[in-house]
Design a protein around this motif. Structure first.
Motif, PDB file in Angstrom:
ATOM      1  N   LYS A 173      -0.779  12.567  -5.711  1.00 20.75           N
ATOM      2  CA  LYS A 173      -1.286  13.692  -6.525  1.00 20.75           C
ATOM      3  C   LYS A 173      -0.132  14.533  -7.050  1.00 20.75           C
ATOM      4  CE  LYS A 173      -5.943  14.175  -4.746  1.00 20.75           C
ATOM      5  NZ  LYS A 173      -5.823  13.560  -3.383  1.00 20.75           N
ATOM      6  N   LYS A 189       1.723   1.698  -3.534  1.00 23.82           N
ATOM      7  CA  LYS A 189       0.553   2.223  -4.262  1.00 23.82           C
ATOM      8  C   LYS A 189       0.421   3.731  -4.037  1.00 23.82           C
ATOM      9  CE  LYS A 189      -4.291   2.307  -4.940  1.00 23.82           C
ATOM     10  NZ  LYS A 189      -5.033   1.514  -5.890  1.00 23.82           N
ATOM     11  N   SER A 190       0.567   4.160  -2.784  1.00 21.68           N
ATOM     12  CA  SER A 190       0.475   5.601  -2.502  1.00 21.68           C
ATOM     13  C   SER A 190       1.522   6.381  -3.293  1.00 21.68           C
ATOM     14  CB  SER A 190       0.684   5.869  -1.009  1.00 21.68           C
ATOM     15  OG  SER A 190      -0.295   5.216  -0.261  1.00 21.68           O
ATOM     16  N   ILE A 217       2.914   5.608  -6.210  1.00 23.72           N
ATOM     17  CA  ILE A 217       2.696   5.681  -7.667  1.00 23.72           C
ATOM     18  C   ILE A 217       1.380   6.370  -8.023  1.00 23.72           C
ATOM     19  CG2 ILE A 217       4.139   3.635  -8.150  1.00 23.72           C
ATOM     20  CD1 ILE A 217       1.597   2.039  -8.630  1.00 23.72           C
ATOM     21  N   THR A 218       0.542   6.620  -7.005  1.00 29.25           N
ATOM     22  CA  THR A 218      -0.727   7.297  -7.292  1.00 29.25           C
ATOM     23  C   THR A 218      -0.792   8.673  -6.621  1.00 29.25           C
ATOM     24  OG1 THR A 218      -1.738   6.177  -5.404  1.00 29.25           O
ATOM     25  CG2 THR A 218      -2.067   5.155  -7.556  1.00 29.25           C
ATOM     26  N   SER A 228       0.823  -1.208   0.000  1.00 32.53           N
ATOM     27  CA  SER A 228       0.000   0.000   0.000  1.00 32.53           C
ATOM     28  C   SER A 228       0.861   1.264   0.000  1.00 32.53           C
ATOM     29  CB  SER A 228      -0.920   0.001   1.222  1.00 32.53           C
ATOM     30  OG  SER A 228      -1.694  -1.172   1.229  1.00 32.53           O
ATOM     31  N   PRO A 282       3.970  11.687  -8.648  1.00 33.22           N
ATOM     32  CA  PRO A 282       3.934  10.244  -8.388  1.00 33.22           C
ATOM     33  C   PRO A 282       5.141   9.549  -9.017  1.00 33.22           C
ATOM     34  CG  PRO A 282       2.415  10.810 -10.145  1.00 33.22           C
ATOM     35  CD  PRO A 282       2.941  12.112  -9.605  1.00 33.22           C
ATOM     36  N   GLY A 287      -2.443  -2.491  -8.450  1.00 35.37           N
ATOM     37  CA  GLY A 287      -2.898  -2.273  -9.828  1.00 35.37           C
ATOM     38  C   GLY A 287      -1.957  -2.880 -10.861  1.00 35.37           C
ATOM     39  N   TYR A 288      -0.765  -3.279 -10.443  1.00 34.70           N
ATOM     40  CA  TYR A 288       0.244  -3.853 -11.342  1.00 34.70           C
ATOM     41  C   TYR A 288       1.053  -4.910 -10.593  1.00 34.70           C
ATOM     42  CZ  TYR A 288      -0.336   0.802 -13.462  1.00 34.70           C
ATOM     43  OH  TYR A 288      -0.828   1.953 -13.984  1.00 34.70           O
TER      44      TYR A 288
END
Ligand code: NAG
Ligand code: NAG
Ligand code: NAG
Length: 373
Positions: free
Chosen positions: A193, A187-188, A190-191, A184, A196, A236-237
């Motif tokens: 705002k 994930k934070s 690469i995503t 997680s 990234p 997601g990947y």
């Protein structure tokens, strides 16, 4: 993956499965055959017993807290083995991908990091593909990793670049991370705002580094770092990643060994670290370990030894604790000492580093750039 006691099981083969004298690897053969050219049955038995003894004691070594240690046996090198040389190590290729295209390492700095600490780690990564510096070099160390190839005969890339970096100073997932919450954190990153981290599944890998006040599942008990890949359901990947922690507060004597030593082995002396920060210099070797394994086993279905894919023994696991010629067991092998007293075994951009060796599948023992032969 950094694991404990992993190859000890190789010492437990029934005697009938022990290979004959002539099958021993070059190193072993040299070790024995200089003295004993003719092979009498008694000698063969003797050889098997000695060999069995060496193998039984030869485990990837770190002063883990849950193992029994004894300074006498450390000092007298009772655990000594010879650069991991062993016929019992059956490193196999399991048909999965290795990282053959340019490798880009994106760093996530979790927690508080000093500029001086970041610099040491960045310069180590930048040294991997930089062949300008003197030998023994970090790029010379990477040459062993480049020996691994995939089913199309493409080798691990010689190019390793430092990619983009992300700071997670505010601890998006708290002060205690698990193997799942690490995903997680990625994930934070690469995503996010703002700025990234990029996602390019070919050759892009993520290196999560946690500061000394962050506890990660199993840290210090049996891992100083590990690598795996992310699950599409969380991130997601499917992306290879590694985690390495700064052990300064929790266990420098374990994870920054030999620059720090554990209290539970009284009398053991640390060596001086080359960049003035024992824990970061210790992390460098763990980072190197994980990058070598990420590159040769990114989805944990390529190069590893052992029967159990959930507990693979990979190219750096086999050589943990070995930094020079003669190393094995609790003996580090021959390292270099500089005028200022610092201990190291390879040179990179503007700096010296101490990095463990990795398994060489061509010669079947651990090799490194500072080997004496
Ligand atoms: C340490 O190990 C050596 C050799 O195995 C043994 O002779 C000695 O008694 C041990 N010492 C302690 C304090 O356990
Ligand atoms: C890979 O790296 C090499 C050396 O740094 C560079 O010349 C080449 O253009 C890179 N290839 C790609 C596809 O980025
Ligand atoms: C690529 O891998 C093969 C097989 O291990 C090895 O013989 C060869 O030397 C490697 N090439 C490089 C450039 O390391």
């Amino acid at each position: 993956m950094t694991t404990v006691n992993t190859i000890q099981t190789f010492g437990m083969l029934p005697v009938s499965q022990i290979p004959t004298f002539t099958n021993h690897s070059t190193k072993m053969r040299r070790f024995f055959s200089d003295h004993h050219r003719r092979r009498s049955p008694a000698l063969q038995l003797f050889t098997i017993i000695i060999f069995f003894f060496l193998i039984h004691l030869s485990t990837a070594w770190r002063p883990w807290p849950n193992q029994k240690h004894n300074l006498t046996s450390l000092q007298f090198g009772i655990n000594k083995k010879y650069e991991g040389s062993s016929e019992f190590v059956k490193l196999k290729y399991h048909m999965g991908p290795v990282l053959t295209t340019n490798i880009t390492i994106h760093i996530i700095w979790y927690g508080n990091w000093k500029i001086s600490q970041k610099k040491i780690i960045r310069e180590f990564i930048n040294s991997i593909s930089n062949s300008d510096h003197q030998t023994p070099s970090v790029s010379g160390w990477w040459k062993t990793v480049q020996l691994y190839n995939d089913q199309t005969d493409l080798n691990v890339s010689r190019t390793v670049n430092l990619g983009e970096e992300k700071n997670d100073r505010l601890l998006s997932h708290g002060k205690t991370l698990t193997r799942l919450s690490i995903q997680s954190v990625i994930k934070s990153a690469i995503t996010a705002k703002t700025r990234p981290l990029p996602v390019h599944p070919k050759g892009g890998v993520y290196l999560l580094l946690t500061s000394d006040d962050i506890y990660v599942q199993d840290f210090c008990q049996n891992v100083c770092g590990f690598h795996y890949f992310t699950y599409p359901s969380i991130v997601g990947y499917t992306l290879p990643y590694a985690w390495v922690g700064n052990s300064a507060k929790f266990c420098p004597g374990v994870c920054a060994y030999p620059f720090a030593v554990p209290d539970f082995i009284p009398g053991l002396k640390p060596v001086k670290s080359p960049n003035g920060d024992a824990e970061i210099d210790g992390m460098v070797s763990v980072i190197a370990h994980e990058i070598a394994e990420l590159s040769t086993n990114p989805l944990v279905n390529a190069w590893y030894a052992g029967q159990d894919p959930t507990f693979p023994v990979e190219i750096a696991d086999l050589c943990e604790g070995i930094y020079g010629t003669g190393g094995g067991g609790s003996y580090t092998g021959q390292m270099l000492n500089d005028k200022d007293g610092a201990t190291y075994n390879m040179l990179g951009i503007r700096r010296r580093f101490l990095v463990q060796w990795v398994w060489n599948n061509v010669v079947n023992y651990c090799t490194g750039p500072n080997a004496l032969d």
